[in-house]
Design an enzyme around this catalytic site. Sequence first.
Site, PDB file in Angstrom:
ATOM      1  N   CYS A   2       0.816  -1.226   0.000  1.00 34.63           N
ATOM      2  CA  CYS A   2       0.000   0.000   0.000  1.00 34.63           C
ATOM      3  C   CYS A   2       0.852   1.281   0.000  1.00 34.63           C
ATOM      4  O   CYS A   2       1.996   1.273   0.449  1.00 34.63           O
ATOM      5  CB  CYS A   2      -0.956   0.092   1.172  1.00 34.63           C
ATOM      6  SG  CYS A   2      -2.089  -1.289   1.275  1.00 34.63           S
ATOM      7  N   LYS A 590      16.650  -8.964 -16.344  1.00 38.92           N
ATOM      8  CA  LYS A 590      15.787  -9.259 -15.191  1.00 38.92           C
ATOM      9  C   LYS A 590      14.655 -10.203 -15.590  1.00 38.92           C
ATOM     10  O   LYS A 590      14.230 -11.035 -14.814  1.00 38.92           O
ATOM     11  CB  LYS A 590      15.224  -7.937 -14.638  1.00 38.92           C
ATOM     12  CG  LYS A 590      14.426  -8.069 -13.358  1.00 38.92           C
ATOM     13  CD  LYS A 590      15.322  -8.259 -12.155  1.00 38.92           C
ATOM     14  CE  LYS A 590      14.559  -8.448 -10.864  1.00 38.92           C
ATOM     15  NZ  LYS A 590      15.376  -9.144  -9.851  1.00 38.92           N
TER      16      LYS A 590
HETATM   17  O1  M6R Z   1      11.301 -13.864 -12.906  1.00 39.67           O
HETATM   18  P1  M6R Z   1      11.682 -15.262 -12.571  1.00 39.67           P
HETATM   19  O2  M6R Z   1      11.728 -15.554 -11.126  1.00 39.67           O
HETATM   20  O3  M6R Z   1      10.837 -16.289 -13.298  1.00 39.67           O
HETATM   21  O4  M6R Z   1      13.151 -15.431 -13.137  1.00 39.67           O
HETATM   22  C1  M6R Z   1      13.798 -16.686 -13.159  1.00 39.67           C
HETATM   23  C2  M6R Z   1      15.294 -16.508 -13.314  1.00 39.67           C
HETATM   24  O5  M6R Z   1      15.585 -15.937 -14.549  1.00 39.67           O
HETATM   25  C3  M6R Z   1      15.868 -15.627 -12.203  1.00 39.67           C
HETATM   26  O6  M6R Z   1      15.568 -16.157 -10.959  1.00 39.67           O
HETATM   27  C4  M6R Z   1      17.384 -15.485 -12.314  1.00 39.67           C
HETATM   28  O7  M6R Z   1      17.966 -16.737 -12.086  1.00 39.67           O
HETATM   29  C5  M6R Z   1      17.827 -14.435 -11.312  1.00 39.67           C
HETATM   30  N1  M6R Z   1      18.314 -13.272 -12.002  1.00 39.67           N
HETATM   31  C6  M6R Z   1      18.847 -14.912 -10.361  1.00 39.67           C
HETATM   32  O8  M6R Z   1      19.259 -13.917  -9.489  1.00 39.67           O
END
Ligand code: M6R
Length: 595
Positions: A2, A590
């Site tokens: 929020c 990301k």
């Molecule tokens: O958005 P998501 O959790 O599905 O992403 C999966 C992976 O690409 C993500 O966790 C990646 O391994 C991270 N950048 C690790 O820090």
Amino acid sequence: MCGIFGIVTDKEQALGPILTEAALRLTYRGYDSVGAATISGSKIDLRKDKGRIKDVAEAYNFAEMIGSRGITQLRWATFGEPSQVNSQPHLDSDGDLVGAHNGNVVNNVELRQQFAAEGMTVRSMNDGESCVHAVERYINKGFDFIEAIRRAYGDLQGDYSFVIGQINDDKLYAIKKGSGLVVGIGEGFTCVSSDLPSILPLTRKIMRLNDGEIITLSPDKVELHSVKDGSLIQREPETVTETMEAVQKGGYAHFMLKEIHEQSQVAREVLHMLDGSPDVAAVIEKMKAARNLYFIGCGTSYHACLIGAVYFAQIAGRPVIPVLAPQFTPQYAPTVTSKDVGLFVSQSGETKDVLNALEVAEAKGMACYGLANVIGSTLTRATVSSLPLCCGYEISVPATKTFTNQVVTFLYLAYRMAGRDTQELAAIPALMDKTLEMVAAQVETIAAEINGWNDLYCLGYGGTYPIALEGALKLKEITYAHCEGMLSTEFKHGPLSAVSQGFPILFAAGPQDVPLIVSGLNEVTCRGARAIAIGQDDPRLHANASDVIVLPQSAPEITPLLAVLPLQLLSYHMSVLRGYDPDFPRNLSKTLTVD
Ligand code: M6R
């Protein structure tokens, strides 16, 4: 989470556009409902509904709202489903007061019963309304606003901030207790908001607030009173000179470091959310009845699935199949039926590998649920229902706070599956803070000492095995070194040959697994390795490891959540020492929307 924003101006004007802009800047804090109220003389114009700010502001024509005081709120539902009546701001019984809150009033249910019994008009299930009635209760008894808020503070349990105003007045009042709140002071106005970046487009003259402070906003000045004894607090405003990006980093050098330090707060948020969520019971029932249960994700989210599977087995006696999403189609889809349940886990909710698996699972008739941070993402829209991770934006590419909240959620669900009291988990946020405090300096020193190595191992066992994988992934991702995560007992089956003098090997040890970890420590130290143990204070670790990074005492199932924190910090410091930007590592993104 929020978000709230309130503004007091020196003249009647179109406040709707100002409130809409402020709400847009706070959107990341809540997406499911939004409202705005303006106060003009003896009139309160209140418009609100469920939905996103852009849609609600357009449908209810916020642009035409005028007044000299205004409040807006974005809601992320905890108490009460997203609906118009549960949206904020809220009125008091007579419609003379209007207010909104951010945070959680944990005794909301009891308070609503009390207010109704005292003859007040309680319209919603929402705890923001309880803040308004808590003040109304004492205004009705003849107390002035500051005193009414002080007394309301005694009645409202939890962590929250709220802002409130009254007709025929020229002020707004606010209080901070555990949730963010910052004051802005501009030409002809003062304002208050849940975060600093949302104020900066209006003014750079600000005042930071502490918990337990009551704020009185007038058009030309701000007064602070202590909630403890009502005394006046003197504080000079400060001028923010940093760039918007620096401000968004909240004083930390990188988003990753900020997000590491936000973990306790977001853990608190997700626990509150889970306690109040009507979706949890339905998910639990479905999981209990499932033939097979799959936890599906990629990268860091997959590591959370692995821990989830350990928790479900150890705490709830329920076997779970954790799956790397792309492996779901070839290995599991052929045998999946409508009797199976899948929990699809993703920070972004947009990872193509996860969405591919979801599509296949749905085609097979599997009941598919989501666990995601980005509400409104493809995953949350495509699943039967989705639990939010409540982390706000995670900007840094390496996942930190979303990982720990995934793990907290799995732990919570395992407790609910087992019928255990989830209040036992309330200790987690403070333990996380304590861990960061205890390990920070030592981890920084170790990072400098082992930074010359481009080959490392990170080992764990049981609940800390996925933590070893996650620690290794963090190191690889932002230091560009090779770090392999492994079950500690597997090390002797091959990698042991790589050990040379000073070779760094990290061991994450759960309190119940120390004897096994001690064997692993000796296997490598006798060959010259530097064995760095992460675990609770235990003489056996001190006697056998080269270094021990001591975690606070906690229940064994909480250890994985704490053990990952020094590993996050270690990779952060090594990345910075190598001259890299941990927030934006090369080659990575990301959100991975490709196969
Ligand atoms: O958005 P998501 O959790 O599905 O992403 C999966 C992976 O690409 C993500 O966790 C990646 O391994 C991270 N950048 C690790 O820090």
